[in-house]
Design a protein around this motif. Structure first.
Motif, short mmCIF file in Angstrom:
data_model
loop_
_atom_site.label_atom_id
_atom_site.label_comp_id
_atom_site.label_asym_id
_atom_site.label_seq_id
_atom_site.Cartn_x
_atom_site.Cartn_y
_atom_site.Cartn_z
N ILE A 35 1.20 -1.20 0.30
CA ILE A 35 -0.03 -0.11 0.35
C ILE A 35 0.99 0.93 0.06
N ILE A 36 1.61 1.14 0.77
CA ILE A 36 2.67 2.81 0.73
C ILE A 36 3.20 2.32 -0.08
N PHE A 37 3.67 1.50 -1.20
CA PHE A 37 4.76 1.77 -2.28
C PHE A 37 3.81 2.20 -3.29
N VAL A 38 3.17 1.44 -3.62
CA VAL A 38 2.46 1.58 -4.36
C VAL A 38 1.49 3.05 -4.54
N THR A 39 1.27 3.90 -3.18
CA THR A 39 0.87 4.82 -2.74
C THR A 39 2.03 6.40 -2.94
N ILE A 40 2.83 5.63 -3.02
CA ILE A 40 4.46 6.87 -3.44
C ILE A 40 4.34 6.64 -4.56
N SER A 41 4.79 5.65 -5.59
CA SER A 41 4.41 5.76 -6.93
C SER A 41 3.38 6.66 -7.29
N ALA A 42 2.44 6.14 -7.12
CA ALA A 42 1.13 7.01 -7.02
C ALA A 42 1.16 8.74 -7.38
N LEU A 43 1.54 8.72 -6.10
CA LEU A 43 1.61 10.37 -6.42
C LEU A 43 2.66 11.67 -6.55
N VAL A 44 3.03 10.67 -6.75
CA VAL A 44 4.77 11.02 -7.90
C VAL A 44 4.69 11.24 -9.38
N GLY A 45 3.43 10.34 -9.36
CA GLY A 45 3.33 10.03 -10.76
C GLY A 45 2.70 11.29 -11.71
N VAL A 46 1.28 11.36 -11.01
CA VAL A 46 -0.09 12.37 -10.39
C VAL A 46 0.78 13.47 -10.64
N PHE A 47 2.21 14.17 -9.62
CA PHE A 47 2.73 15.33 -9.48
C PHE A 47 3.27 15.42 -10.87
N PHE A 48 4.22 14.16 -11.62
CA PHE A 48 5.14 14.77 -13.11
C PHE A 48 3.91 14.52 -13.89
N LEU A 49 2.05 13.85 -13.70
CA LEU A 49 1.53 13.58 -15.38
C LEU A 49 0.38 15.21 -14.49
N ALA A 50 0.50 15.45 -13.86
CA ALA A 50 -0.07 16.92 -13.37
C ALA A 50 0.45 18.16 -13.84
N SER A 51 1.81 18.31 -13.89
CA SER A 51 2.87 19.07 -14.28
C SER A 51 2.87 19.21 -15.53
N ALA A 52 3.42 17.87 -15.94
CA ALA A 52 3.26 17.96 -17.49
C ALA A 52 2.11 18.37 -18.52
N LEU A 53 0.42 18.34 -17.72
CA LEU A 53 -0.25 18.73 -17.76
C LEU A 53 -0.68 20.26 -18.26
N GLU A 54 -0.06 20.88 -16.64
CA GLU A 54 0.14 22.55 -16.82
C GLU A 54 1.54 22.42 -17.09
N GLY A 55 2.04 22.61 -17.39
CA GLY A 55 3.59 22.80 -18.29
C GLY A 55 4.46 23.80 -17.39
#
Length: 643
Positions: free
Chosen positions: A557-577
């Protein structure tokens, strides 16, 4: 139409009396009080609830909005009386209905009442939920009449004549008073009451001020306040559109004033409002119905939805912050930010109430009674303080609003029962769920894609609860048979049912927000799709990796959550520029690569995640170095101009 225009003193009194009786009925049943020796069986209790709340749909909502009926008409009164008489008759005869099998062989009066009630409920559904959902419910309710003649094999079922169909809909526990409405009686009444009490006593204002006091001073503070406050309010109201209207009227103008474009401001509010309906500890009504379908405590559903909700709002905050950084927007003026200390001092009651509710749900497993306890705590504490004490006028308004919320809920869920009933009594729900697997060729991705598209299309015309109930009967069982975790399967359906609220061509929440923002509806809808991107991705994550919904080992749970948070951070950042800590991404190629990297991080696989993490760190450094070089060049150019 304004409700106060339709309810004169007499009808207000009727509303207060029926609402009070309905709530007392629920308390008597759920707390096992047996007041005055009254202890009805469950089916009788559900009929009595209908007797209290369904008549209010004819009192509060006009027969036709086009006719602009400001007063209750004679036919409304007739419908009210018929509803009360019929439901009380069924409630009194609840035991006989079961023991004598009235759904197949009933006395003449019960048969006549069944047909009349069928029509009455459809009209009540039309008044509270609109014509499209009434038409869908009507067509499904008539399905047993033609089930034997359908040319498609898996849609064929046991046919019934009109009279037997009417009896089965009204008198059996498969349709109107089936699992969805049973959930209303056992869980939802208390939580809807809690939401109204919390909001009407000042809880909505408290959470808005709390969000302002915490986030208001930072860049893009107005947008962040909207996201957090709408999460709280949507959690309480359970309605994306209602939330958009209520909080949007306050937040959208301030977001625009802070420098955000009108469509972007509307999209932020629409996405935050929609996300509130899938945010624990209190989610929309569909989540409670899900608990009943699965036969698990509601707390399990709330816990499972926690991490996905965090990912959703995290993506919103990252994008809102990125927009503010790119456009050099500042926070709210200091004089506009409420004092955190004063806000907590004035409204600690509401935060305390949520903590108590969460404790009762998770640790005490007291789901049916918990919201009544917490509502009583709020009401008592509010009345004990002179500055928050409610006068009779506010108490009356609170009861009337509670009646309205419960009336809409009762008529909607009972009406949706026609869909479940028609599929159940004909046996079609079982055959359809079995047919999904061979149709998909044992491909879980294919069936998930089909389910997502179906959820989205259905969500265009009907409510999230209706979509969920329909697909929980025909799709979720097939997903479970393919080895998918049951809670993950049902949450998948629920998440995709909410997508239509922010996705064109309908996007009710986005278009409502666009109206408040004076923005182009379609442009607002497109921004909403981008801002709410997590809604489209997360359901697939928790289907393939249930650890993201708390179903697995703590380490997973901890591993998947942390990796998902980092992934979502990069995804949101890429979409916003814009990447927080690195700067603006001007290269479209780098933005595209960053999207791919974010997907690698989100995919629940150790090797792929490590590759994504290394790639993400490298890209982060590249973006940071490029911005340093760019800034250095700008400084040098500025110095040359100065010379």
């Amino acid at each position: 139409m304004n409700l106060s225009e339709r309810l004169n003193k007499f009808w207000t009194t009727v509303t207060i009396v029926l609402t009070t009786i309905g709530i007392l009925l629920a308390i008597n049943q759920l707390f096992y009080l047996k007041l005055f020796g009254f202890n009805p069986i469950k089916t009788s209790y559900l009929y009595f609830l209908l007797a209290c709340f369904m008549p209010l749909s004819f009192i509060m909502f006009p027969f036709s909005k086009k006719m602009k009926q400001k007063h209750v008409r004679w036919f409304d009164v007739l419908f009210v009386l018929l509803t009360i008489i019929i439901t009380i008759y069924f409630g009194v005869n609840g035991q006989r209905i079961i023991s004598e099998g009235w759904e197949f062989q009933a006395p003449l009066i019960a048969t006549i009442f069944s047909v009349i009630f069928w029509v009455l409920l459809l009209d009540a559904l039309r008044r509270v939920a609109g014509l499209p959902i009434m038409i869908i419910a009507t067509l499904f309710s008539l399905y047993p009449l033609i089930a034997g003649n359908i040319p498609i094999g898996f849609l064929q079922g046991q046919p019934f004549d009109f009279i037997t169909t009417a009896r089965n809909h009204v008198l059996s526990t498969n349709s109107i008073i089936g699992i969805p409405f049973d959930t209303v009686g056992s869980l939802l009444i208390g939580f809807m009451l809690f939401g109204v009490v919390l909001t009407k006593t000042g809880g909505g204002d408290f959470f808005f001020n709390l969000a302002q006091s915490i986030f208001g001073r930072y860049r893009g503070g107005a947008a962040k306040v909207s996201i957090i406050s709408s999460a709280f309010f949507g959690m309480l109201s359970g309605s994306a559109v209602s939330n958009t209207i209520t909080t949007g009227s306050m937040t959208i103008p301030s977001i625009k004033k802070a420098g955000y474009s009108p469509p972007y401001a509307g999209a932020i509010e629409a996405c935050a409002s929609t996300g509130g309906t899938i945010t624990p500890p209190i989610m929309g009504s569909a989540a409670f119905i899900m608990a009943s379908f699965l036969g698990v405590p509601y707390s399990e559903i709330a816990i499972a939805a926690a991490i996905p909700a965090v990912l959703y709002f995290f993506a919103l905050l990252v994008q809102a912050d990125g927009y503010a950084a790119k456009h050099q927007l500042v926070g709210l003026p200091k004089d506009k930010i409420p004092s955190f200390t004063k806000t907590m001092k004035d409204g600690w009651i509401y935060l305390f109430a949520l903590v108590v509710l969460t404790y009762l749900l998770i640790f005490m497993r007291n789901e049916g009674q918990a919201p009544f306890y917490v509502s009583a705590i709020i009401f008592i504490l509010v009345m004990l303080r002179k500055d928050t004490r409610l006068n009779w006028e506010k108490i009356r308004e609170l009861i009337v609003n509670t009646g309205k919320v419960l009336t809409e809920l009762t008529s909607l869920i009972a009406g949706i029962g026609f869909i479940v009933g028609a599929l159940s009594i004909t046996g079609v729900s079982f055959s359809v769920s079995l047919e999904w697997i061979p149709l998909a060729g044992d491909s879980s991705l294919f069936i998930l894609m089909a389910g997502a598209i179906t959820s989205f299309i259905l969500g265009i015309g009907i409510t999230v609860s209706a979509v969920y109930i329909f697909l929980a009967v025909i799709l979720a069982p097939a997903l479970v048979q393919m080895g998918i975790d049951p809670i993950a399967a049902h949450l998948f359906v629920l998440y995709w049912a909410t997508v239509s609220y922010i996705t064109p061509p309908v996007a009710l929440a986005s278009f409502t927000a666009a109206g408040i923002a004076n923005a182009n509806p379609m442009r607002t809808g497109l921004y909403s799709v981008r801002l709410g991107i997590v809604t489209f991705i997360v359901p697939f994550i928790f289907v393939y990796e249930p650890a993201i919904i708390g179903r697995g080992e703590i380490s997973d749970i901890i591993f998947v959550t942390i990796s998902a948070l980092v992934g979502v951070f990069f995804l949101a950042s890429a979409l916003e520029g814009y990447v927080m800590g690195a700067g603006i991404i001007e290269s479209k190629l780098i933005r595209s690569i960053l999207v791919v990297v974010s997907v690698l991080l989100i995919i629940p696989n150790l090797t792929i995640t490590i590759i994504g993490l290394i790639s993400g760190i490298v890209l982060f450094m590249v973006i940071k170095i490029m911005n340093r070089i760019r800034n250095k060049e700008r400084i040098e150019m500025h110095e040359q101009k100065s010379v």
